[in-house]
Design a protein around this motif. Sequence first.
Motif, PDB file in Angstrom:
ATOM      1  N   ILE A  29      -4.861   7.006   8.461  1.00 32.35           N
ATOM      2  CA  ILE A  29      -4.175   6.449   7.114  1.00 32.35           C
ATOM      3  C   ILE A  29      -4.611   7.816   6.277  1.00 32.35           C
ATOM      4  O   ILE A  29      -3.495   7.666   5.243  1.00 32.35           O
ATOM      5  N   THR A 154      -0.573   2.008  -1.235  1.00 28.86           N
ATOM      6  CA  THR A 154      -0.762   1.261  -0.387  1.00 28.86           C
ATOM      7  C   THR A 154      -1.539   1.483   0.785  1.00 28.86           C
ATOM      8  O   THR A 154      -2.863   0.938   0.938  1.00 28.86           O
ATOM      9  N   LEU A 155      -1.601   3.284   0.454  1.00 28.09           N
ATOM     10  CA  LEU A 155      -2.285   3.870   1.424  1.00 28.09           C
ATOM     11  C   LEU A 155      -4.239   3.180   1.369  1.00 28.09           C
ATOM     12  O   LEU A 155      -4.888   3.620   2.202  1.00 28.09           O
ATOM     13  N   CYS A 157      -5.633   1.629  -1.368  1.00 26.76           N
ATOM     14  CA  CYS A 157      -5.357   0.141  -1.305  1.00 26.76           C
ATOM     15  C   CYS A 157      -6.131  -0.325   1.112  1.00 26.76           C
ATOM     16  O   CYS A 157      -7.042  -0.953   1.097  1.00 26.76           O
ATOM     17  N   GLU A 158      -5.406   0.175   1.931  1.00 23.43           N
ATOM     18  CA  GLU A 158      -5.877   0.160   3.022  1.00 23.43           C
ATOM     19  C   GLU A 158      -7.003   0.856   2.934  1.00 23.43           C
ATOM     20  O   GLU A 158      -7.910   0.068   3.627  1.00 23.43           O
ATOM     21  N   LEU A 162     -10.047  -0.739   4.277  1.00 28.79           N
ATOM     22  CA  LEU A 162     -11.307  -0.950   5.914  1.00 28.79           C
ATOM     23  C   LEU A 162     -12.155   0.173   5.531  1.00 28.79           C
ATOM     24  O   LEU A 162     -13.427  -0.063   6.308  1.00 28.79           O
TER      25      LEU A 162
END
Length: 845
Positions: A29, A154-155, A157-158, A162
């Motif tokens: 990520i 977006t990344l 948040c990902e 995680l």
Amino acid sequence: MVEFGLKLEDNKVSEWSDSYINYERLKAILKKAKAAQKKYDDQARRRPVESQKIFEAFNGGVTSYVTITPSTSSANLAVSNSTKSTPNQSSTNLVKVAEQSTSPDDDNKPEIQQPNETTKLLSSQSSALGFSLTDYFGSRYERHLRECLKDIETLKCEFDILIKNEIQKICSFYKQKLDELQRRLELLLDNVDYPANHNQLMINNIENNDNETEKKQQALLMNIVHRVSTMMKHGDGGDTTTTNDNNTGTPTNTVNVGDLSHHNDEDDDDDIIHGSNKALDTSKIAEADSIKRALVDQYRTAKLLLNYVIMNYTGIVKIVKKHDKTLPSNKGKYKSAIQAKNLCDEGKDVEELANKVEKYYADWFCEGNVREAHAQMLPKRGDGLEMDWSQLRLGYRMGMCAVLGMWVCWDCVWGLVADGNSTIGGRTAFPVFRACGGLLLLQWFWGCSVFVWTRYRVNYIYLFDFNPHIVSTALGIFEEAVDNTLIFLVIMLLYYKSGAHDIPEILPAGAYPFMLVVITILRLIFPLRTRMPMWNAIWQVVSAPLQSPNFFHGYVGDIFTSLVKVFQDVAWTTGYIVSGDFLIPEDLEISTKHVWSKGFWYRNVLIPVICLLPLIFRFNQCLRRYIDTKDRWPHLANAFKYALSQTVTLFGAFHPLYLEHNRPREHGLNNFQLSWLTIFISSSLYSFTWDVYMDWGLGRPKHGYLGPSLMYPKRSTYFMVISLDLVLRFMWVLTLIPPQSGAKFEIPQYLSALTMMLELFRRTIWGFLRLENEHRSNAAGYRRVGVVPLHFNTGHKHQYKEDRRRRGLSVLTEVVVIALAVVGVCVYSVVAAQKANRFVDMKDL
């Protein structure tokens, strides 16, 4: 440097693999986020002002375009109003403008014509077209920039979701396993009576029995009930039923462990008492065994859980550091997450539990000796130390090496006794064998180091940043060393026999040293997969000022300082081969033989430089560490240690000054001799003090002049190593003096091989304690996280294990073939000897 992902895979417990941090996914990520951030930075550098507005609007939640200016909007409105006129009017106006522009009187008018309605209309139409293009390209730029920001968000948040899930997973698993261990320990203590005066009871019971064997057996087996073994199964989750008294929930019997005695278990934890006293109840032996196994199992699980915490905490710290570096705008968001108290508290609870189990084991089985309990409870099976068929091959080949070694020594001694000058040490090519033998001895000592580190759980793979998929076990290293030793001894024996004319001279005697050199070079290069990391580390040491050294590079640099004699013999071997002297028969007295070894450049330039280079390499590493860390201590002090050792070499290199002043005086030593003696003693004592206090972390008065949390069981081992290091350090400083220099303080040639062996031995035992200190204290400061997991065999299938495993049939076949070959040679020798005797008898008749 090996990536942390490989270290994590190597240290994972296979049964818990799903509960570890998903390091690779988090890293993937961040890799995507880094690419998106780079794309945004490239776009933002093109229009920094507009990109700043877009960035602020995006963060503020503004969804409309912000790069369209108000003037642009009014111009668009003017264009829309002007287009309401009829097409004919527009055409007429354009014709009038054209006619006015082509009037012949225009060339004579210097003043600028004032704009009329027609020109205003044309200008407004042109402006409207220009503004619409600007708005189009401006909005396109903003659209691309917003897409980049959206991808980054977006990344983010990902990654955020995680990493929070991973932290929660790690903490939940840790709490679950810790609670399970605590319940099992409480269950054990509830069913085992642990009186406060257990030590006195143990002493009284043992002193009342005079028979030593019965003492140990009776003290260990007394008052142990059958239900203890089933109780431990119940603690493991088994479905077992216990009998209670009067339905009160209290067990009917308890185990009085105050009567348990010390049992010296030097081997595996399976070695419970197997005495010859048949009167003892065998069921109690099994119950004592179950108690011991239960404690060892809990201790091992606790240590593995501590490793679990260390590896996951290290992974979180590393991934957060990588996150802060990749996304500077988000830096510091997870600062609280990498605090130890928020992530299992560095496993302090499970470490405390392990210490309790260790204390119970020591009190029950080791007479309160916690260090002995620690040595016994760490399991010794596995980790590449178990026996298999390959060890049979290793055993008989080591036997062959022993026989060949005795043969070589016997021939040398017998030749010296018979004619007084025929010994291998006096032969021309002996420095070649000494050089190759030094490298071979280093391989043997490396195998011993790996064995000791593995045996006592020093995680050398983790500390050295080794790739665990290609690292060799101790047995694998010993197998390679045995094969190389066989080749070395066979070639040495052939060389000796050929020079003594005991065998037919099929090849000149010098061909055998040449063959040994070629084989040694091939062994140092192949297999490439395992040799390339070694050569890469050597290059890092040589180029120390330009490269930042890690812990393994510093360790290799220290080994180089112990290989000064080997490097000198390697230089002599190079001259011997390149000059072609190996082709000259040794019986011929040629004045030009080895003339290069007597030249100025070899004796006064090359050899002193070889003595200095390893010290210079290590000196440069210390300076580079100072540049990288900006810490004067300990790096500049360590650099001074090697600078002081260099002065010893310089004294040896400029020995003519010593010889010039080395004249008989009435009042003892002259100034030059006193200076040499002062530097020699200072360098030796400084190096020794540094070894003990800095490299080993010993010499602390509050710990009995040793150190905290020692990993080797015997305190006497540390004091013995310290004593040996003090003596051998002085001998090491003497090896820095160039050979054949003429200085009276140099080591004689016939002792060179011995001093080389002793120095390699000293460096090996130095490495035992150096790695231990680095494991428990991060003494060199190479790691962000100070704690290091213990070295366990975690059940993973490594490549080295698959390569080293041999079928029993192939090993037995090899043994049978070699045995038949030996028998055949023996029969041939007997038959040849009988024929020779008959020929002599017939000749006498």
